[in-house]
Design a protein around this motif. Structure first.
Motif, PDB file in Angstrom:
ATOM      1  N   HIS A   4       1.820   9.407  12.466  1.00 60.63           N
ATOM      2  CA  HIS A   4       2.707   8.384  11.895  1.00 60.63           C
ATOM      3  C   HIS A   4       4.115   8.492  12.465  1.00 60.63           C
ATOM      4  O   HIS A   4       4.623   9.595  12.691  1.00 60.63           O
ATOM      5  CB  HIS A   4       2.793   8.532  10.370  1.00 60.63           C
TER       6      HIS A   4
ATOM      7  N   ASP B 164      -2.492  11.357  -0.289  1.00 61.44           N
ATOM      8  CA  ASP B 164      -2.184  10.272  -1.229  1.00 61.44           C
ATOM      9  C   ASP B 164      -0.747   9.769  -1.037  1.00 61.44           C
ATOM     10  O   ASP B 164      -0.491   8.560  -1.036  1.00 61.44           O
ATOM     11  CB  ASP B 164      -2.351  10.762  -2.676  1.00 61.44           C
TER      12      ASP B 164
ATOM     13  N   ASP C 189      -0.472   7.808   2.206  1.00 58.69           N
ATOM     14  CA  ASP C 189      -1.119   6.499   2.072  1.00 58.69           C
ATOM     15  C   ASP C 189      -0.248   5.536   1.256  1.00 58.69           C
ATOM     16  O   ASP C 189      -0.159   4.342   1.580  1.00 58.69           O
ATOM     17  CB  ASP C 189      -2.479   6.652   1.389  1.00 58.69           C
ATOM     18  N   LEU C 190       0.381   6.046   0.194  1.00 60.29           N
ATOM     19  CA  LEU C 190       1.252   5.201  -0.625  1.00 60.29           C
ATOM     20  C   LEU C 190       2.454   4.699   0.181  1.00 60.29           C
ATOM     21  O   LEU C 190       2.803   3.518   0.142  1.00 60.29           O
ATOM     22  CB  LEU C 190       1.747   5.986  -1.849  1.00 60.29           C
TER      23      LEU C 190
ATOM     24  N   GLU D 127       2.778   4.494   3.486  1.00 57.30           N
ATOM     25  CA  GLU D 127       2.340   3.593   4.552  1.00 57.30           C
ATOM     26  C   GLU D 127       1.954   2.219   4.005  1.00 57.30           C
ATOM     27  O   GLU D 127       2.229   1.191   4.627  1.00 57.30           O
ATOM     28  CB  GLU D 127       1.156   4.210   5.296  1.00 57.30           C
ATOM     29  N   SER D 128       1.314   2.195   2.830  1.00 59.58           N
ATOM     30  CA  SER D 128       0.915   0.909   2.246  1.00 59.58           C
ATOM     31  C   SER D 128       2.146   0.089   1.859  1.00 59.58           C
ATOM     32  O   SER D 128       2.153  -1.136   2.000  1.00 59.58           O
ATOM     33  CB  SER D 128       0.025   1.126   1.015  1.00 59.58           C
ATOM     34  N   LYS D 129       3.181   0.775   1.384  1.00 61.03           N
ATOM     35  CA  LYS D 129       4.419   0.081   1.025  1.00 61.03           C
ATOM     36  C   LYS D 129       5.106  -0.471   2.268  1.00 61.03           C
ATOM     37  O   LYS D 129       5.675  -1.562   2.251  1.00 61.03           O
ATOM     38  CB  LYS D 129       5.359   1.027   0.281  1.00 61.03           C
TER      39      LYS D 129
ATOM     40  N   VAL E  22       3.595  -1.357   5.089  1.00 60.60           N
ATOM     41  CA  VAL E  22       2.792  -2.491   5.560  1.00 60.60           C
ATOM     42  C   VAL E  22       3.046  -3.709   4.689  1.00 60.60           C
ATOM     43  O   VAL E  22       3.196  -4.829   5.180  1.00 60.60           O
ATOM     44  CB  VAL E  22       1.286  -2.132   5.546  1.00 60.60           C
ATOM     45  N   ARG E  23       3.109  -3.489   3.365  1.00 59.63           N
ATOM     46  CA  ARG E  23       3.322  -4.603   2.426  1.00 59.63           C
ATOM     47  C   ARG E  23       4.704  -5.219   2.639  1.00 59.63           C
ATOM     48  O   ARG E  23       4.861  -6.437   2.638  1.00 59.63           O
ATOM     49  CB  ARG E  23       3.179  -4.096   0.988  1.00 59.63           C
TER      50      ARG E  23
ATOM     51  N   SER F  32       4.654  -7.257   5.727  1.00 59.57           N
ATOM     52  CA  SER F  32       3.895  -8.489   5.530  1.00 59.57           C
ATOM     53  C   SER F  32       4.717  -9.518   4.758  1.00 59.57           C
ATOM     54  O   SER F  32       4.735 -10.697   5.097  1.00 59.57           O
ATOM     55  CB  SER F  32       2.603  -8.184   4.779  1.00 59.57           C
TER      56      SER F  32
END
Length: 219
Positions: A9, A117, A120-121, A123-125, A127-128, A131
């Motif tokens: 990352h 975890d 992942d949290l 990275e998801s934030k 990406v969101r 977006s």
């Protein structure tokens, strides 16, 4: 999930945030973020994930006698009793709170799973957020009115016409003034001093012609 299984990352914002934290050895404000290779996804010519970093002073990173890059990573971690996984969890959970206002409750999960975890949290934030940013840009409505060049606008054409008319009138006035000022006779005609000077010149010219005539007869 073992740390070696994570992808490398890259998160410059996280590294910048990590440098604002305290050095894990001295407790003073850190100056750099060191990527831990031991037990992570780093390798020869392969930089570990940015999430596998620890904040350090330059003294403990590269310049001091006990600097990590001088005595080696394994010796450094043992000498200062540093457990990288604990440091990762501490800072990743703090970053999640500071950057995204998410409170992650560290429970009795294995450290590897907890780190996974947290990553992942984050990275998801990211990406969101990316977006949403793209959707926001796409939702901005374009002005349906076709763009018109300023030289084609009615306002510009009206202003241009008015300027041409004013310029034409100004040129006419200047031309008239130039004609009047170019003829001294018209300008000073009727002036008392001008008329006297004119008469005096006429008399002198007459006398000069008479004198020249007499000289011509003597020859």
């Amino acid at each position: 999930m073992h740390l070696s299984k994570h992808r490398p990352h890259r998160n410059l914002k996280y590294l910048a945030w990590l440098r604002t934290k305290n050095c894990i050895v001295s407790g003073k404000k850190a100056q750099c973020a060191h990527h831990i290779r031991l037990g992570t996804n780093g390798g020869t010519s392969l930089k570990p994930s940015d999430y596998f970093c620890i904040p350090l002073l330059n003294e403990f990173h590269t310049t001091g006698h006990s600097a990590l890059h001088i005595i080696g990573e394994e010796t450094f971690l043992k000498q200062f009793s540093i457990r990288p996984t604990e440091v990762f969890i501490k800072h990743l959970s703090e970053y999640l709170k500071d950057a995204f206002d998410i409170d992650y409750k560290v429970c009795d999960k294995p450290e590897q799973e907890t780190i996974s975890d947290l990553i992942d949290l984050i990275e998801s934030k990211i990406v969101r957020s990316s977006s949403l940013s793209k959707k926001k840009k796409a939702s901005v409505k374009k002005d349906p009115t076709p763009k018109v060049s300023i030289t084609e606008s009615s306002y510009y054409q009206s202003a241009k016409k008015l300027k041409n008319e004013r310029d034409k009138e100004l040129r006419r006035k200047l031309k008239e003034e130039s004609k009047n000022s170019a003829s001294p006779k018209k300008q000073f005609k009727g002036n008392e001093f001008y008329e006297k000077a004119k008469e005096l010149k006429r008399i002198k010219d007459k006398e000069l012609r008479k004198k020249l005539k007499e000289q011509a007869k003597k020859k």
